[in-house]
Enzyme design. Structure first.
Site, PDB file in Angstrom:
ATOM      1  N   HIS A   1     -11.809   3.816 -12.557  1.00  0.00           N
ATOM      2  CA  HIS A   1     -12.611   4.298 -11.278  1.00  0.00           C
ATOM      3  C   HIS A   1     -12.289   5.792 -10.949  1.00  0.00           C
ATOM      4  O   HIS A   1     -11.153   6.310 -11.521  1.00  0.00           O
ATOM      5  CB  HIS A   1     -12.063   3.321 -10.049  1.00  0.00           C
ATOM      6  CG  HIS A   1     -10.547   3.545  -9.527  1.00  0.00           C
ATOM      7  ND1 HIS A   1      -9.783   3.204 -10.409  1.00  0.00           N
ATOM      8  CD2 HIS A   1     -10.042   4.016  -8.911  1.00  0.00           C
ATOM      9  CE1 HIS A   1      -8.350   3.198  -9.990  1.00  0.00           C
ATOM     10  NE2 HIS A   1      -8.816   4.047  -8.862  1.00  0.00           N
TER      11      HIS A   1
ATOM     12  N   ASP B   1     -11.345   7.729  -7.253  1.00  0.00           N
ATOM     13  CA  ASP B   1     -10.998   7.204  -6.047  1.00  0.00           C
ATOM     14  C   ASP B   1     -12.021   7.435  -4.838  1.00  0.00           C
ATOM     15  O   ASP B   1     -12.419   8.332  -4.654  1.00  0.00           O
ATOM     16  CB  ASP B   1      -9.707   7.945  -5.473  1.00  0.00           C
ATOM     17  CG  ASP B   1      -8.512   7.722  -6.413  1.00  0.00           C
ATOM     18  OD1 ASP B   1      -8.294   6.554  -6.842  1.00  0.00           O
ATOM     19  OD2 ASP B   1      -7.695   8.606  -6.634  1.00  0.00           O
TER      20      ASP B   1
ATOM     21  N   HIS C   1      -9.853   6.873 -13.781  1.00  0.00           N
ATOM     22  CA  HIS C   1      -8.436   6.547 -14.177  1.00  0.00           C
ATOM     23  C   HIS C   1      -8.474   4.946 -14.043  1.00  0.00           C
ATOM     24  O   HIS C   1      -9.054   4.419 -13.252  1.00  0.00           O
ATOM     25  CB  HIS C   1      -7.267   7.321 -13.396  1.00  0.00           C
ATOM     26  CG  HIS C   1      -7.383   7.158 -12.005  1.00  0.00           C
ATOM     27  ND1 HIS C   1      -8.401   7.701 -11.183  1.00  0.00           N
ATOM     28  CD2 HIS C   1      -6.630   5.949 -11.131  1.00  0.00           C
ATOM     29  CE1 HIS C   1      -8.054   7.374 -10.040  1.00  0.00           C
ATOM     30  NE2 HIS C   1      -7.192   6.383  -9.897  1.00  0.00           N
TER      31      HIS C   1
ATOM     32  N   ARG D   1       0.701   8.403  -3.053  1.00  0.00           N
ATOM     33  CA  ARG D   1      -0.420   9.135  -3.475  1.00  0.00           C
ATOM     34  C   ARG D   1      -0.893   9.967  -2.150  1.00  0.00           C
ATOM     35  O   ARG D   1      -1.033   9.420  -0.975  1.00  0.00           O
ATOM     36  CB  ARG D   1      -1.645   8.139  -4.055  1.00  0.00           C
ATOM     37  CG  ARG D   1      -2.832   8.809  -4.665  1.00  0.00           C
ATOM     38  CD  ARG D   1      -3.963   8.047  -4.902  1.00  0.00           C
ATOM     39  NE  ARG D   1      -4.809   7.793  -3.885  1.00  0.00           N
ATOM     40  CZ  ARG D   1      -5.738   6.861  -3.774  1.00  0.00           C
ATOM     41  NH1 ARG D   1      -5.895   6.099  -4.921  1.00  0.00           N
ATOM     42  NH2 ARG D   1      -6.479   6.542  -2.936  1.00  0.00           N
TER      43      ARG D   1
END
Length: 367
Positions: free
Chosen positions: A167, A169, A317, A332
């Site tokens: 995906h 984000d 990723h 993150r």
């Protein structure tokens, strides 16, 4: 329009060490707080201020090297906590060109990470994900045996595998993320928990001209519906109500002006204008193309205090869940970018680099 106002709550509370919190166990909070919809804003890309030579990085690093020809660059000898504004801009440009940039032995803490993220755009607050106490702009990465349940529990199928998790984000946002920073400070052991990234510049380049012509005219629906429904089933809050948007299947990067494939299995659901079977067949073909494109993937083996900085607009990723027992923890920071668009005058990465190489060769010959 001006960028959305950033919620300044961090400094009102005592600072915390997330690695120390994780060592004590699962600490994420899931408050019932909801937020207004993210307003449309004009994104000012830091990479546009970058030096094409990226001298502020190359002249000060101990070592910079590419991990693969198509994606992934690693930098040694520079601390992200101490970047100048020019280095921040050059890093954004490097990420726009190389997809993802890796650093090791980083001392950057979560508060410095937030400040770095703000340099690249308004910070994103996840639709349903848990966060550390009083840090809603942080999405915690936590995998361990002490997790009871999360908003994503009902979203995972029994036969889920890593290839299902590719995906970019939160592409269901109207203006999805640009630059993202992820620091991993706790690992489950000597191996396991690597992350894969794909170059969606190269993914586009690998398609046939006929397929390119078809998909450049199409858009796709990106949705966070499954995340929202899973959260509701588990009794967790859904922080905003707009979690579905339509984006071009091929998008243009605003800095490099290169074309990139912009679909992925987690959030891309359908193609308006096609019937369900046509849509499913075409998307599945594109998903398989991305997940099976080993020649445009990079696999990063994390070490304690490694950091990845990547451009969500031109990469996908997937975290590899290949370990049992132990704990994997990190945090993150995600900044929002422009609304995806397609410029028919833009070029592919391969096409543009080939033209520049030809021009340079001609100039050298004429000297």
């Amino acid at each position: 329009m001006a960028p959305p106002q950033v919620i300044e709550t961090v400094l009102e509370f005592p600072q915390v060490d997330l690695e120390q919190l994780a060592a004590k166990g699962y600490y994420l909070e899931f408050p019932d707080t909801t937020y207004p919809e993210i307003p449309e804003f004009k994104h000012q890309d830091a990479a546009l201020r970058g030096d094409p030579k990226k001298a502020s990085l190359y002249d000060n690093a101990e070592k910079i090297f590419d991990l693969t020809p198509n994606i992934g660059t690693e930098i040694h000898g520079i601390q992200l906590s101490q970047l100048t504004d020019q280095q921040k801009d050059d890093l954004a440009l490097l990420a726009a060109e190389r997809g993802v940039v890796f650093f090791r032995d980083q001392d950057i803490d979560v508060y410095q990470g937030l400040e770095l993220g703000k340099h690249y755009g308004p910070l994103h607050i996840h639709l349903v994900g848990g966060h550390p106490p009083n840090l809603p702009e942080i999405l915690t990465v936590y995998k361990g045996d002490d997790i009871d349940r999360t908003p994503f529990t009902n979203d995972l199928k029994a036969d889920w595998k890593t290839s299902d998790g590719w995906h970019s984000d939160v592409t269901y946002e109207r203006q999805p993320p640009g630059i993202t920073l992820l620091k991993i400070d706790t690992l489950p052991g000597n191996s396991g928990g690597d992350t894969l990234w794909s170059s969606n510049y190269a993914a586009y380049d690998r398609l046939t001209p006929e397929v390119k012509k078809i998909i450049e005219k199409l858009e796709a629906v990106h949705t966070g519906k499954e995340q929202a429904e899973s959260a509701k089933k588990g009794g967790f809050a859904v922080r905003r109500q707009n979690y579905e948007n339509v984006h071009p299947i091929v998008r243009t990067h605003p800095v490099t002006q290169w074309k990139s494939l912009f679909v992925e299995p987690v959030f891309t659901r359908s193609i308006p204008g096609l019937d369900s079977k046509e849509s499913e067949t075409l998307l599945r073909s594109l998903f398989d193309h991305i997940t099976g494109g080993y020649d445009f993937h990079v696999r990063f083996k994390w070490e304690k205090n490694s950091v990845a900085v990547w451009d969500n607009r031109i990469t996908n990723h997937a975290a590899i869940a290949d370990f049992v027992g132990g704990r994997r923890h990190g945090w993150r920071v995600t900044s929002l970018g422009e609304r995806p668009y397609y410029d028919p005058k833009s070029k592919s990465r391969r096409e543009d680099l080939a033209e520049k190489a030809k021009k340079d060769k001609k100039e050298q010959k004429n000297k």
